[in-house]
Design a protein around this motif. Structure first.
Motif, PDB file in Angstrom:
ATOM      1  N   LYS A   1      41.847  42.566  48.825  1.00  0.00           N
ATOM      2  CA  LYS A   1      42.105  41.087  49.107  1.00  0.00           C
ATOM      3  C   LYS A   1      40.874  40.298  49.063  1.00  0.00           C
ATOM      4  O   LYS A   1      40.813  39.276  48.935  1.00  0.00           O
ATOM      5  N   GLU A   2      39.723  40.597  49.399  1.00  0.00           N
ATOM      6  CA  GLU A   2      38.504  40.097  49.376  1.00  0.00           C
ATOM      7  C   GLU A   2      37.893  39.812  48.017  1.00  0.00           C
ATOM      8  O   GLU A   2      37.507  38.825  47.561  1.00  0.00           O
ATOM      9  N   ILE A   3      37.992  41.055  47.058  1.00  0.00           N
ATOM     10  CA  ILE A   3      37.363  41.106  45.847  1.00  0.00           C
ATOM     11  C   ILE A   3      38.543  40.187  45.065  1.00  0.00           C
ATOM     12  O   ILE A   3      38.091  39.555  44.014  1.00  0.00           O
ATOM     13  N   MET A   4      39.478  40.534  45.071  1.00  0.00           N
ATOM     14  CA  MET A   4      40.796  39.813  44.068  1.00  0.00           C
ATOM     15  C   MET A   4      41.616  38.770  44.849  1.00  0.00           C
ATOM     16  O   MET A   4      42.669  38.334  44.547  1.00  0.00           O
ATOM     17  N   ASN A   5      40.901  37.904  45.727  1.00  0.00           N
ATOM     18  CA  ASN A   5      41.569  36.946  46.379  1.00  0.00           C
ATOM     19  C   ASN A   5      41.867  35.838  45.355  1.00  0.00           C
ATOM     20  O   ASN A   5      41.056  35.354  44.965  1.00  0.00           O
ATOM     21  N   PRO A   6      43.160  35.605  45.318  1.00  0.00           N
ATOM     22  CA  PRO A   6      43.611  34.565  44.139  1.00  0.00           C
ATOM     23  C   PRO A   6      43.253  32.926  44.588  1.00  0.00           C
ATOM     24  O   PRO A   6      43.295  32.348  43.905  1.00  0.00           O
ATOM     25  N   GLU A   7      42.949  32.791  45.822  1.00  0.00           N
ATOM     26  CA  GLU A   7      42.642  31.550  46.334  1.00  0.00           C
ATOM     27  C   GLU A   7      41.064  31.331  46.185  1.00  0.00           C
ATOM     28  O   GLU A   7      40.743  30.159  45.948  1.00  0.00           O
ATOM     29  N   THR A   8      40.198  32.414  46.435  1.00  0.00           N
ATOM     30  CA  THR A   8      38.727  31.945  46.152  1.00  0.00           C
ATOM     31  C   THR A   8      38.442  32.514  44.816  1.00  0.00           C
ATOM     32  O   THR A   8      37.490  31.973  44.332  1.00  0.00           O
TER      33      THR A   8
END
Length: 358
Positions: free
Chosen positions: A62-69
């Motif tokens: 979720k950190e690497i593939m965060n769709p918001e960031t």
């Protein structure tokens, strides 16, 4: 001198540095000592670059593939697997009332709306056995129903079923179930409704299943041949040699690994993450064993029922044989009486004949 992955990521610390930090903090030391020896070694190998970090761990993914960031990363991956250009419109909140039982070996859950209004649900599973087709169908139905309610509420009387867009359910399996191993050369399984006549209608539910363990077996034989292979390698490979090959051939993955190893410098946070993963794994390993034992019990029960049915059939066959024997015995008895009567009649006729001759 930096060796291994430290050549590419100098922020990676040595084993001695990590151990010193753990030993100097009682809380960290206590947690570390509660782990099994092999778990301690796995943790140290990951944070020191002796092995790659497991990208599918919830926090890392979720950190690497965060769709918001960093939406471009997920857009690129989805474009490759879906075979069409994907732009993320927004990230949707997960619904706490969803059908699925989240106590299984679920690693992560990302729900997004694409630019054309379609919805995509990206999930990963450690054990494919815990994510059968029935559960997948429920996920997809849940996603479709959520869209239906939302669109109908927005459109009101102007609502048409043609306003409903496709829903994609994409599942990444770290360890796939036996059904997938019947297809050792296939690791992209598209599931779409197909008619027996070839008629084509606009069906809304599609599924893509990706068994990463089978991909890794193919990777050993075929290597990284395209960008999709590169992404699946990033998601599944933890061998330093394979990671080195990946970032040399596809340098866009290097910043993602850098981000991961920056996270690994926060020992307390990474240990908490690792502890949570171990708890989930332990809990669901027990559940998996229970399910397997229940399957074995159910199998034994079925075999007992089959044996009972076979015994009943044999009893019926013996009964029919007994009936035939009884019938034959009755026939024999009747024939015996007839024979005696006939012999008596012959004797009578002989006496009568003798009397006539005299």
């Amino acid at each position: 001198m930096n060796t291994g992955l430290q050549k590419y990521f100098p922020m990676i610390r040595t084993r001695a540095e990590v151990l010193a930090e753990i030993q100097n903090q009682p809380k960290l030391s206590g947690n570390f000592q509660n782990w099994k020896k092999e778990q301690q070694e796995e943790f140290l190998d990951c944070v020191t670059g002796a092995k790659g970090v497991k990208i599918l761990y919830d926090a890392f993914f979720k950190e690497i593939m965060n769709p918001e960031t960093t939406p471009e990363r997920l857009e690129q991956f989805l474009s490759l697997v879906l075979g069409e250009s994907v732009k993320i419109k927004c990230v949707l909140p997960t619904d706490n009332s969803r059908i699925a039982d989240e106590s299984s070996l679920l690693i992560m859950d990302i729900l997004i709306e694409l630019e054309d209004g379609s919805l995509a649900n990206l999930e990963a599973q450690k054990v494919g056995y815990m994510f059968p087709g029935q559960r997948m169908a429920c996920y997809s139905a849940d996603l479709l129903l959520r869209q239906y309610k939302r669109v109908r509420g927005e459109k009101g009387e102007a609502f048409s079923y043609k306003d409903i867009k496709k829903v994609y359910t994409l599942i990444l399996y770290e360890k796939s179930s036996k059904e997938f191993h019947r297809f050792p050369d296939e690791y992209l399984h598209w599931i779409r409704p197909v008619s027996n006549t070839g008629i084509r209608l606009e069906w809304l539910q599609e599924h893509l299943l990706i068994p990463l363990d089978i991909f890794r077996l193919n990777l050993q034989n075929k290597g990284i041949n395209n960008e999709l292979d590169a992404w699946l390698t990033f998601l599944s490979a933890d061998e330093p040699e394979m990671i080195e090959q990946l970032i040399k051939t596809y340098p866009q993955f290097k910043p993602m690994y850098q981000q991961i190893y920056e996270i690994c410098r926060n020992t307390e946070r990474v240990m908490e993450l690792y502890s949570e993963e171990l708890k989930i794994l332990d809990k669901n390993t027990v559940q998996l064993m229970i399910d397997e034992m229940q399957d074995e019990i159910d199998g034994q029960k079925r075999r007992l029922i089959q044996k009972d049915e076979q015994l009943i059939q044999k009893d019926e066959q013996l009964f029919q044989k007994d009936k035939r024997i009884d019938h034959l015995s009755l026939e024999n008895e009747q024939l015996s009486r007839q024979y005696k009567q006939q012999m008596q009649e012959i004797e009578r006729l002989k006496r009568e004949l003798a009397g006539q001759k005299q």
